[in-house]
Design an enzyme around this catalytic site. Sequence first.
Site, PDB file in Angstrom:
ATOM      1  N   GLY A   8     -19.507   0.946 -35.073  1.00 17.08           N
ATOM      2  CA  GLY A   8     -18.205  -0.043 -34.231  1.00 17.08           C
ATOM      3  C   GLY A   8     -18.948  -0.312 -32.743  1.00 17.08           C
ATOM      4  O   GLY A   8     -18.197  -0.124 -31.263  1.00 17.08           O
ATOM      5  N   ARG A  11     -18.488  -3.990 -29.558  1.00 17.32           N
ATOM      6  CA  ARG A  11     -17.487  -4.309 -28.946  1.00 17.32           C
ATOM      7  C   ARG A  11     -16.696  -3.277 -28.401  1.00 17.32           C
ATOM      8  O   ARG A  11     -16.704  -2.798 -28.884  1.00 17.32           O
ATOM      9  CB  ARG A  11     -16.985  -5.630 -29.500  1.00 17.32           C
ATOM     10  CG  ARG A  11     -17.181  -6.987 -29.765  1.00 17.32           C
ATOM     11  CD  ARG A  11     -16.506  -7.519 -31.283  1.00 17.32           C
ATOM     12  NE  ARG A  11     -15.679  -7.192 -32.491  1.00 17.32           N
ATOM     13  CZ  ARG A  11     -14.869  -6.994 -32.978  1.00 17.32           C
ATOM     14  NH1 ARG A  11     -14.429  -8.413 -31.911  1.00 17.32           N
ATOM     15  NH2 ARG A  11     -14.345  -6.667 -33.870  1.00 17.32           N
ATOM     16  N   ASP A  60     -21.648  -1.480 -42.684  1.00 18.44           N
ATOM     17  CA  ASP A  60     -20.097  -1.324 -43.106  1.00 18.44           C
ATOM     18  C   ASP A  60     -19.980   0.882 -43.139  1.00 18.44           C
ATOM     19  O   ASP A  60     -20.309   0.855 -44.225  1.00 18.44           O
ATOM     20  CB  ASP A  60     -19.688  -1.626 -43.988  1.00 18.44           C
ATOM     21  CG  ASP A  60     -18.208  -1.433 -44.121  1.00 18.44           C
ATOM     22  OD1 ASP A  60     -16.990  -0.964 -43.759  1.00 18.44           O
ATOM     23  OD2 ASP A  60     -16.989  -2.335 -45.075  1.00 18.44           O
ATOM     24  N   VAL A  61     -19.648   1.376 -42.001  1.00 22.09           N
ATOM     25  CA  VAL A  61     -20.089   2.751 -42.332  1.00 22.09           C
ATOM     26  C   VAL A  61     -18.053   3.169 -43.469  1.00 22.09           C
ATOM     27  O   VAL A  61     -18.549   4.331 -44.314  1.00 22.09           O
ATOM     28  CB  VAL A  61     -18.654   3.694 -40.875  1.00 22.09           C
ATOM     29  CG1 VAL A  61     -20.148   3.301 -40.015  1.00 22.09           C
ATOM     30  CG2 VAL A  61     -17.368   2.996 -40.923  1.00 22.09           C
ATOM     31  N   ASN A  89     -16.766   5.412 -33.534  1.00 23.19           N
ATOM     32  CA  ASN A  89     -15.903   5.091 -33.035  1.00 23.19           C
ATOM     33  C   ASN A  89     -14.884   4.163 -34.039  1.00 23.19           C
ATOM     34  O   ASN A  89     -14.340   3.129 -33.606  1.00 23.19           O
ATOM     35  CB  ASN A  89     -16.570   4.415 -31.728  1.00 23.19           C
ATOM     36  CG  ASN A  89     -16.348   3.608 -30.980  1.00 23.19           C
ATOM     37  OD1 ASN A  89     -14.762   3.084 -30.907  1.00 23.19           O
ATOM     38  ND2 ASN A  89     -16.249   1.939 -31.202  1.00 23.19           N
ATOM     39  N   TYR A 154      -2.630   4.012 -40.030  1.00 22.38           N
ATOM     40  CA  TYR A 154      -3.512   3.790 -38.533  1.00 22.38           C
ATOM     41  C   TYR A 154      -3.373   5.262 -38.130  1.00 22.38           C
ATOM     42  O   TYR A 154      -4.429   6.257 -38.016  1.00 22.38           O
ATOM     43  CB  TYR A 154      -3.842   3.162 -37.274  1.00 22.38           C
ATOM     44  CG  TYR A 154      -4.901   2.728 -36.361  1.00 22.38           C
ATOM     45  CD1 TYR A 154      -6.048   2.830 -36.677  1.00 22.38           C
ATOM     46  CD2 TYR A 154      -3.928   3.256 -35.278  1.00 22.38           C
ATOM     47  CE1 TYR A 154      -7.159   2.795 -35.570  1.00 22.38           C
ATOM     48  CE2 TYR A 154      -5.207   2.783 -34.201  1.00 22.38           C
ATOM     49  CZ  TYR A 154      -6.729   3.232 -34.481  1.00 22.38           C
ATOM     50  OH  TYR A 154      -6.977   2.634 -33.068  1.00 22.38           O
ATOM     51  N   ALA A 157      -5.154   8.009 -40.670  1.00 20.40           N
ATOM     52  CA  ALA A 157      -5.941   7.935 -40.571  1.00 20.40           C
ATOM     53  C   ALA A 157      -6.620   8.261 -39.564  1.00 20.40           C
ATOM     54  O   ALA A 157      -7.491   9.225 -39.346  1.00 20.40           O
ATOM     55  CB  ALA A 157      -7.366   6.751 -40.470  1.00 20.40           C
ATOM     56  N   LYS A 158      -5.931   8.352 -38.290  1.00 20.93           N
ATOM     57  CA  LYS A 158      -6.122   9.104 -36.947  1.00 20.93           C
ATOM     58  C   LYS A 158      -5.879  10.711 -36.788  1.00 20.93           C
ATOM     59  O   LYS A 158      -7.015  11.755 -36.243  1.00 20.93           O
ATOM     60  CB  LYS A 158      -6.217   8.186 -35.601  1.00 20.93           C
ATOM     61  CG  LYS A 158      -7.073   6.585 -35.916  1.00 20.93           C
ATOM     62  CD  LYS A 158      -8.415   7.101 -35.759  1.00 20.93           C
ATOM     63  CE  LYS A 158      -8.725   5.769 -35.738  1.00 20.93           C
ATOM     64  NZ  LYS A 158      -9.824   5.152 -34.664  1.00 20.93           N
ATOM     65  N   ILE A 187      -5.788   0.796 -24.708  1.00 20.88           N
ATOM     66  CA  ILE A 187      -6.803   0.788 -23.367  1.00 20.88           C
ATOM     67  C   ILE A 187      -7.397  -1.434 -23.549  1.00 20.88           C
ATOM     68  O   ILE A 187      -7.078  -1.441 -24.503  1.00 20.88           O
ATOM     69  CB  ILE A 187      -8.116   0.818 -24.385  1.00 20.88           C
ATOM     70  CG1 ILE A 187      -8.042   2.809 -23.814  1.00 20.88           C
ATOM     71  CG2 ILE A 187      -9.825   0.571 -23.138  1.00 20.88           C
ATOM     72  CD1 ILE A 187      -7.770   2.998 -22.854  1.00 20.88           C
TER      73      ILE A 187
END
Length: 243
Positions: A8, A11, A60-61, A89, A154, A157-158, A187
């Site tokens: 990733g 960007r 695509d990971v 990332n 999310y 996943a994290k 961020i």
Amino acid sequence: MKCAIVTGGSRGIGRAVCLKLAEEKNYHILINYASNEAAAKETLAKVQELGATGEILKFDVANAEETQNVLTTWQDNNPEALVEVIVNNAGITRDGLFMWMKNEDWTSVINTSLNGFFNVTNFFIQKLLRNKYGRIINMVSVSGVKGTAGQTNYSAAKGALVGATKALAQEVAKRNITVNAVAPGFIKTDMTQDFNEEELKAMIPANRFGEAEEVADLVAFLASRKASYITGEVVNINGGIYS
């Protein structure tokens, strides 16, 4: 040729990491992207402007077969190349309340962050172990350590990636391979551009959103030899919103 791969990397935080690593000129930068070719080319151009070398790898990971094929082809074409740094990332969000969450919104987010970590890191791990040196940095999130409403997928996943970081760190430490996670808060990137910054700032003790470059500075430190005794850690970079 010593290399660093950033998934990733076209960007946002990924791009900032590519540029920070390029500044240090220790590595040939492998910039992975899945869809935005123009942004990936722009990142590569900026890497080269900084006097470093790099190339773009499109896959695509989350797609195990595609990841394996592209990385195998790259390795076959570059038999002397050695990937020493892996920055996992790549990640996506599909926010929404859990009670209305579609199966696809759950699986796509898990697949990119968690399975993406597996697909890329597992490809290189034996080579790192043979080389007796490596740096693996996993991009997690404040959501993965504290949980965030509207981001159950999310956060899951994290949070899983935090556990994987701690376990893998113990497996590979004897071979001079460190595995750490970086957990950003709010961020300024494309991912947060629709957020109400004025409103959210009030919740952050530092009273501002972070910059992608600030996260990249931390990643570059963890990717360096100076960080050789730091492993299995989750480093929060969030302006004090949660620790």
